[in-house]
Structures are given as C-alpha cells and as structure tokens.
Design an enzyme around this catalytic site. Structure first.
Site, PDB file in Angstrom:
ATOM      1  N   LYS A  49       0.825  -1.218   0.000  1.00 50.10           N
ATOM      2  CA  LYS A  49       0.000   0.000   0.000  1.00 50.10           C
ATOM      3  C   LYS A  49       0.856   1.264   0.000  1.00 50.10           C
ATOM      4  O   LYS A  49       0.381   2.329  -0.402  1.00 50.10           O
ATOM      5  CB  LYS A  49      -0.961  -0.006   1.193  1.00 50.10           C
ATOM      6  CG  LYS A  49      -1.878  -1.231   1.266  1.00 50.10           C
ATOM      7  CD  LYS A  49      -2.523  -1.548  -0.046  1.00 50.10           C
ATOM      8  CE  LYS A  49      -3.443  -2.756  -0.048  1.00 50.10           C
ATOM      9  NZ  LYS A  49      -2.890  -4.029   0.410  1.00 50.10           N
ATOM     10  N   TYR A 263     -12.217 -14.737   3.181  1.00 48.79           N
ATOM     11  CA  TYR A 263     -11.196 -13.707   3.404  1.00 48.79           C
ATOM     12  C   TYR A 263     -10.699 -13.750   4.848  1.00 48.79           C
ATOM     13  O   TYR A 263     -11.502 -13.722   5.790  1.00 48.79           O
ATOM     14  CB  TYR A 263     -11.784 -12.318   3.103  1.00 48.79           C
ATOM     15  CG  TYR A 263     -10.840 -11.196   3.455  1.00 48.79           C
ATOM     16  CD1 TYR A 263      -9.899 -10.746   2.538  1.00 48.79           C
ATOM     17  CD2 TYR A 263     -10.867 -10.607   4.716  1.00 48.79           C
ATOM     18  CE1 TYR A 263      -9.008  -9.724   2.876  1.00 48.79           C
ATOM     19  CE2 TYR A 263      -9.985  -9.598   5.056  1.00 48.79           C
ATOM     20  CZ  TYR A 263      -9.063  -9.164   4.140  1.00 48.79           C
ATOM     21  OH  TYR A 263      -8.183  -8.170   4.478  1.00 48.79           O
ATOM     22  N   TYR A 289      -3.024 -12.498   2.877  1.00 45.79           N
ATOM     23  CA  TYR A 289      -2.766 -12.227   1.454  1.00 45.79           C
ATOM     24  C   TYR A 289      -1.581 -13.032   0.907  1.00 45.79           C
ATOM     25  O   TYR A 289      -1.762 -14.001   0.164  1.00 45.79           O
ATOM     26  CB  TYR A 289      -2.482 -10.734   1.250  1.00 45.79           C
ATOM     27  CG  TYR A 289      -3.644  -9.822   1.514  1.00 45.79           C
ATOM     28  CD1 TYR A 289      -4.562  -9.528   0.515  1.00 45.79           C
ATOM     29  CD2 TYR A 289      -3.817  -9.229   2.762  1.00 45.79           C
ATOM     30  CE1 TYR A 289      -5.617  -8.669   0.751  1.00 45.79           C
ATOM     31  CE2 TYR A 289      -4.870  -8.374   3.002  1.00 45.79           C
ATOM     32  CZ  TYR A 289      -5.768  -8.097   1.992  1.00 45.79           C
ATOM     33  OH  TYR A 289      -6.816  -7.251   2.226  1.00 45.79           O
TER      34      TYR A 289
HETATM   35  C1  LIG Z   1      -3.661  -5.285   0.225  1.00 49.09           C
HETATM   36  C2  LIG Z   1      -2.720  -6.431   0.164  1.00 49.09           C
HETATM   37  C3  LIG Z   1      -2.651  -7.249  -0.979  1.00 49.09           C
HETATM   38  C4  LIG Z   1      -3.573  -7.108  -2.148  1.00 49.09           C
HETATM   39  O1  LIG Z   1      -3.316  -5.978  -2.918  1.00 49.09           O
HETATM   40  P1  LIG Z   1      -4.549  -5.317  -3.711  1.00 49.09           P
HETATM   41  O2  LIG Z   1      -3.950  -4.159  -4.388  1.00 49.09           O
HETATM   42  O3  LIG Z   1      -5.536  -4.947  -2.646  1.00 49.09           O
HETATM   43  O4  LIG Z   1      -5.100  -6.327  -4.631  1.00 49.09           O
HETATM   44  C5  LIG Z   1      -1.726  -8.267  -1.011  1.00 49.09           C
HETATM   45  N1  LIG Z   1      -0.914  -8.484   0.037  1.00 49.09           N
HETATM   46  C6  LIG Z   1      -0.948  -7.734   1.156  1.00 49.09           C
HETATM   47  C7  LIG Z   1      -0.026  -8.078   2.267  1.00 49.09           C
HETATM   48  C8  LIG Z   1      -1.852  -6.682   1.254  1.00 49.09           C
HETATM   49  O5  LIG Z   1      -1.883  -5.947   2.382  1.00 49.09           O
END
Ligand SMILES: *Cc1c(COP(=O)(O)O)cnc(C)c1O
Length: 330
Positions: A49, A263, A289
């Site tokens: 991010k 999720y 993720y």
């Molecule tokens: C937000 C996030 C993602 C996914 O990225 P997007 O742009 O939301 O698809 C992947 N890995 C981590 C650790 C994240 O925080």
C-alpha cells in the site's frame, strides 16, 4: 507514459530488492523462483500500500486535505500504512473497520496492525460484517466538511487509478532491475484483493510492451468477480497514464481457488507456505494475502505449472498481521 507528471509524496524505500529464492526453488524442484521485496517498502513495516499511498497522499495534499479516511478489515495492512503515511505528512487519519471475521480473538482485535494503528494515533471505528463501508466513509466525510474540515477519502486498499499508479511504477522498476540483471522474467505472481496492485502492474507492463504475464492469486472474491474488477481498474489506469486501450482481456488472469473458507480465514496451504518460506528462505509473509498467494503458487508448481520458467513472486508485505493470528499459526 511519464509518471513524474503526477504529484507524488515520497514515502517508500525504492527500488525494493529483487532476490533469488534458491532453497525454495530447490525444495519444489520446479521453476527458478525470485522474490520482489515490496515487504521492504520501509513505511511502518512495509507492504504494497505504500507505493499507492505515494500518489494518493500527494493527491490529498494537493487538494488541501487535513484528514484522510479509509476502510478495511480489522487487521488491514492498508489501514496501518495509511495511518503511518498520514502521521508522516501531518494529516489526521480516520479508519473504519469491517468486522469480517466471525468470533475474532483478542490478538486479532488488538495486536498486529491494530496496535500499530494506535501507535500512529488513528481514530478507529468498528462496523459489522457486510456494512456499506463506502457509504460510511462518505457520511463521515460529509460530517467533517460541514464542520469546516477537508477530508480525503481513500478507497479500501487504495485501489483506484491514482493508487494503481504506484504499481505502474513498480512494473517499470521491476523491468529495469530485470534488464540490469539480465534476468528474463517469464511470469509475475502475487496475491490479489482490492485489485489495485494487479491493475497497476498489468497496465504498466502492457504500456511498456513487456509481454510478461501476471497471475493474481485471489484472497477474497471468486474469479468471475475478481477478473472484471482488475480488468476495469487496469483499463482506467492505462487511460490515466496515457496508454488507453493497451490492456487486453487476456492480460488479466486470476486464480481464486486458494481462498478456502473466506477472506482472512486461515487455510492449511497458507500455514504450510508461511512455514516453508520462513524455514527455507528466512522470509516472513502474512496469513491473509501473501501466504495464500504463495500457497497457490506452490500448489500450482506441484501440479507441474511454470516448469523451466523464471517466476517472480511479488511479496506484498503484511507480516505485522502475523501477530493478529498467533494462535492459528504455530
Ligand atoms: C492489500 C494487500 C494485498 C492485495 O493488494 P490489492 O492491491 O488490494 O489487490 C496483497 N498483500 C498484502 C499483504 C496486502 O496488504
């Protein structure tokens, strides 16, 4: 395409390293695996991010904002990086959490990212699962505006065309690194959620004619929802960078078979992947993720995919969330 045309606030340590993973490659007996270390973007324990926030925070500042508002799950890495970025530039930060996990434990509610959000003095409000998070953010923005404040709403995950510029930038950075190293990349794999990462990467790689396929491993929505979500945002991002129409439907590929029960809910594959990467490469990934993204990649390799390829796994960060899942992992 010329990214310097867009306002940008420097928040990330760039370029992030591109490193081989020799012991994992050997253990899987498959492709040559590399890792693009976006866990090392440097802001408050890093993550993907931060690249998006460089463009979003700059846009907020340019619009004269005094407050940023965003939303996510309780253990949101996006919320934590937004809170840190806001602190860094002197903006107030309002976080809205959707309680997506049923029956969360104490660690999930208070440790990991949530603890860090408090360190950065973000205001936190919790909402029930299924709440209309965009409406909640808009309502707060309206309230702040009528009190004379200047709010700037950042969508969940920072995923709009402005945020996705961060991953257009990553695509250019990755290409430059690979060209300098003489590394022919056959594929990029990463975890896809709110879609901005994949959309930016795809737009950047298409606009540069790199011809490198990207595979998103879904962590949230089924494929028939995720693929159009990424495609639409990739097209909008391509338009923003002055390359309209460069993204074709076949450029957006997602495999959403590794989500498990939902999720943020741990899977056996995720746990195995996290421990493999820790014990073979000394690397930390996250349970929501990148761990599920890795689980997908590892399973596909075991099924014979990617043989002989040079595969780059984009590490999107998130290790702070490990502390929200202590009981689940070991
Ligand atoms: C937000 C996030 C993602 C996914 O990225 P997007 O742009 O939301 O698809 C992947 N890995 C981590 C650790 C994240 O925080």
């Amino acid at each position: 395409m010329h990214l310097a045309r867009f306002p940008r606030t420097r928040l990330a340590h760039l370029p992030t390293p591109l490193e081989p993973m020799p012991r994992l490659s050997e253990a899987l007996g498959g492709p040559n695996l590399y890792v693009k270390r976006d866990d090392c973007t440097g802001l408050a324990s890093g993550g993907n991010k931060t690249r998006k926030l460089e463009f979003l925070i700059a846009d907020a500042l340019q619009q004269g904002a005094d407050t940023v508002i965003t939303q996510g799950a309780v253990q949101s890495n996006h919320a934590r990086q937004t809170a840190a970025a806001a602190a860094r530039v002197g903006l107030a930060c309002e976080l809205h959490f959707e309680n997506r996990i049923i029956d969360p434990d104490e660690d999930y509610l208070n440790s990991g990212n949530v603890f860090l959000d408090r360190m950065f003095d973000a205001n936190i409000q919790h909402h029930p699962r299924g709440a209309d998070m965009n409406a909640i953010m808009e309502a707060q923005a309206e309230e702040l505006r009528s009190a004379g404040r200047k709010p700037y709403v950042i969508p969940g995950g920072g995923s709009n065309p402005v945020g996705a510029l961060g991953y257009v930038n990553c695509a250019i950075e990755l290409l430059t690194q690979a060209n300098d190293m003489g590394l022919k990349i056959d594929r990029v794999v990463h975890a896809t959620g709110s879609a901005g990462t994949q959309a930016g990467l795809v737009a950047g790689l298409c606009a540069t004619n790199a011809n490198i396929p990207v595979l998103g491993i879904g962590v949230n929505a089924p494929e028939d929802v995720q693929v159009p979500r990424v495609y639409d945002l990739a097209c909008a991002t391509a338009e923003l960078i002055g390359a309209p129409g460069c993204v074709r439907e076949q450029d957006v590929v997602a495999n959403c078979n590794y989500i498990g029960d939902g999720y943020g809910i741990p899977t056996e594959g995720m746990k195995e992947a996290l421990l493999m990467l820790a014990r073979l490469e000394g690397l930390l990934f996250d349970p929501v993720y990148s761990g599920k993204g890795l689980a997908g990649m590892i399973d596909m390799i075991r099924q014979g995919e990617f043989q002989g390829e040079n595969v780059v796994f984009l590490h999107t960060g998130g290790s702070a969330a490990l502390f929200g899942y202590l009981d689940e992992l070991l």
